[in-house]
Scaffold this motif. Sequence first.
Motif, PDB file in Angstrom:
ATOM      1  N   UNK A  43       0.720  -1.158   0.050  1.00 22.34           N
ATOM      2  CA  UNK A  43       0.088   0.067   0.070  1.00 22.34           C
ATOM      3  C   UNK A  43       0.851   1.232   0.127  1.00 22.34           C
ATOM      4  N   UNK A  44       2.130   1.173   0.042  1.00 24.60           N
ATOM      5  CA  UNK A  44       3.119   2.410  -0.067  1.00 24.60           C
ATOM      6  C   UNK A  44       2.760   3.170  -1.260  1.00 24.60           C
ATOM      7  N   UNK A  45       2.644   4.188  -1.146  1.00 21.90           N
ATOM      8  CA  UNK A  45       2.306   5.569  -2.292  1.00 21.90           C
ATOM      9  C   UNK A  45       3.382   6.458  -2.249  1.00 21.90           C
ATOM     10  N   UNK A  46       3.928   7.049  -3.469  1.00 21.14           N
ATOM     11  CA  UNK A  46       4.610   8.321  -3.750  1.00 21.14           C
ATOM     12  C   UNK A  46       3.821   9.424  -4.430  1.00 21.14           C
ATOM     13  N   UNK A  47       3.927  10.558  -3.911  1.00 20.13           N
ATOM     14  CA  UNK A  47       3.368  11.589  -4.689  1.00 20.13           C
ATOM     15  C   UNK A  47       4.332  12.113  -5.759  1.00 20.13           C
ATOM     16  N   UNK A  48       3.631  12.258  -7.004  1.00 21.46           N
ATOM     17  CA  UNK A  48       4.283  12.642  -8.223  1.00 21.46           C
ATOM     18  C   UNK A  48       3.518  13.940  -8.741  1.00 21.46           C
ATOM     19  N   UNK A  49       4.319  15.107  -8.803  1.00 21.57           N
ATOM     20  CA  UNK A  49       3.611  16.173  -9.080  1.00 21.57           C
ATOM     21  C   UNK A  49       3.959  16.438 -10.637  1.00 21.57           C
ATOM     22  N   UNK A  50       3.071  16.898 -11.258  1.00 18.38           N
ATOM     23  CA  UNK A  50       3.235  17.034 -12.642  1.00 18.38           C
ATOM     24  C   UNK A  50       2.437  18.409 -13.001  1.00 18.38           C
ATOM     25  N   UNK A  51       3.249  19.576 -13.773  1.00 14.03           N
ATOM     26  CA  UNK A  51       3.024  20.842 -13.656  1.00 14.03           C
ATOM     27  C   UNK A  51       2.764  21.036 -15.243  1.00 14.03           C
ATOM     28  N   UNK A  52       1.897  21.847 -15.365  1.00 14.52           N
ATOM     29  CA  UNK A  52       1.144  22.087 -16.888  1.00 14.52           C
ATOM     30  C   UNK A  52       1.593  23.692 -17.023  1.00 14.52           C
TER      31      UNK A  52
ATOM     32  N   UNK B  17      12.629  16.596 -14.026  1.00 16.97           N
ATOM     33  CA  UNK B  17      11.319  17.458 -13.785  1.00 16.97           C
ATOM     34  C   UNK B  17      11.762  19.029 -14.027  1.00 16.97           C
ATOM     35  N   UNK B  18      12.666  19.203 -14.747  1.00 15.41           N
ATOM     36  CA  UNK B  18      12.936  20.636 -15.092  1.00 15.41           C
ATOM     37  C   UNK B  18      12.556  21.150 -16.332  1.00 15.41           C
ATOM     38  N   UNK B  19      12.417  22.252 -16.769  1.00 12.38           N
ATOM     39  CA  UNK B  19      12.164  22.527 -18.279  1.00 12.38           C
ATOM     40  C   UNK B  19      12.682  23.945 -18.691  1.00 12.38           C
ATOM     41  N   UNK B  20      12.630  24.310 -19.771  1.00 12.44           N
ATOM     42  CA  UNK B  20      13.055  25.388 -20.289  1.00 12.44           C
ATOM     43  C   UNK B  20      12.081  26.420 -20.822  1.00 12.44           C
ATOM     44  N   UNK B  21      11.762  27.656 -20.593  1.00 15.10           N
ATOM     45  CA  UNK B  21      10.975  28.706 -21.061  1.00 15.10           C
ATOM     46  C   UNK B  21      11.946  29.531 -22.350  1.00 15.10           C
ATOM     47  N   UNK B  22      11.335  29.552 -23.704  1.00 15.98           N
ATOM     48  CA  UNK B  22      12.024  30.217 -24.592  1.00 15.98           C
ATOM     49  C   UNK B  22      13.412  29.783 -24.834  1.00 15.98           C
TER      50      UNK B  22
ATOM     51  N   UNK C  41      13.944  26.328 -15.470  1.00 11.87           N
ATOM     52  CA  UNK C  41      13.258  26.140 -14.099  1.00 11.87           C
ATOM     53  C   UNK C  41      13.642  24.624 -13.777  1.00 11.87           C
ATOM     54  N   UNK C  42      14.195  24.587 -12.394  1.00 20.08           N
ATOM     55  CA  UNK C  42      14.601  23.190 -11.606  1.00 20.08           C
ATOM     56  C   UNK C  42      14.420  23.412 -10.337  1.00 20.08           C
ATOM     57  N   UNK C  43      13.703  22.514  -9.603  1.00 18.68           N
ATOM     58  CA  UNK C  43      13.714  22.480  -8.159  1.00 18.68           C
ATOM     59  C   UNK C  43      13.253  23.635  -7.462  1.00 18.68           C
ATOM     60  N   UNK C  44      12.107  24.573  -8.395  1.00 18.14           N
ATOM     61  CA  UNK C  44      11.715  25.516  -7.815  1.00 18.14           C
ATOM     62  C   UNK C  44      12.464  26.768  -7.947  1.00 18.14           C
ATOM     63  N   UNK C  45      13.599  26.598  -8.753  1.00 17.05           N
ATOM     64  CA  UNK C  45      14.416  27.862  -8.864  1.00 17.05           C
ATOM     65  C   UNK C  45      14.469  28.100 -10.400  1.00 17.05           C
TER      66      UNK C  45
END
Length: 232
Positions: A58-67, A155-160, A194-198
């Motif tokens: 029953x172990x679960x992990x939270x996965x956050x997906x951003x849009x 889970x990072x990304x680039x803008x422009x 963007x990476x780790x909230x920075x």
Amino acid sequence: MHLPRYLTQTLTLAALGALVLSGCGQKATGSIPEPGDSSSSAASSVSVSAGGAGASDGATAEVTERFSGGSKAPEGEYRAADEQGPAQNVPKPEAPAGMNVETTEGMEKFITYYQDMRNYALQTGDVQEASLLVDKSFTDEHDFYTALEDLYDNDGWMIAGGITIHYNMNLLTSLGDGEYSIGSNFEVKDSVLWLDGEATYNDNSQVIYDGVDLRIKFVDGRWKVLSANVVE
């Protein structure tokens, strides 16, 4: 001779969840909201089974997906990356007919296709097709693609940050054996990583003023990018 800044800003993972950007990057200020800011970020959390040996029942992990745009885009609707998430439904460029021919027209089609595939990779982290257009000897460009994959895998990304290649066919020189030199300029949009909230902001406004010696070669029935060096 040295590479344009858009190529030397190579991304390398120093440790899991930490990213170092060489070049002119700087952390963004409060004018750009962080992904963790509830007033601006749109995140979807889902529970998944932890799985694997030793995992408790029953172990679960939270996965956050951003849009980007604050929500998951409908299928086929393109949304550019923003502070809330990476680009969605990015159209994948198609190789134009008549590109892989050793003619001026084929060369021009190839340069545009390379530009478009590189911009696609920047928005998605999918670098497979772009890397096939670049000769193995152009190691800085391949390192850039590897770093992009690492960024999106963490889970990072680039803008422009997309490029537009301005080339002058009047400055085209045949170097023999299928190799060509083309006088060019690279226009590069400012970008945010963007990476780790920075956020790391990159000012690319001066890149357009660098003259670039773009080298490409027609080999084994197709074009390859060999190098892109600033002309001193």
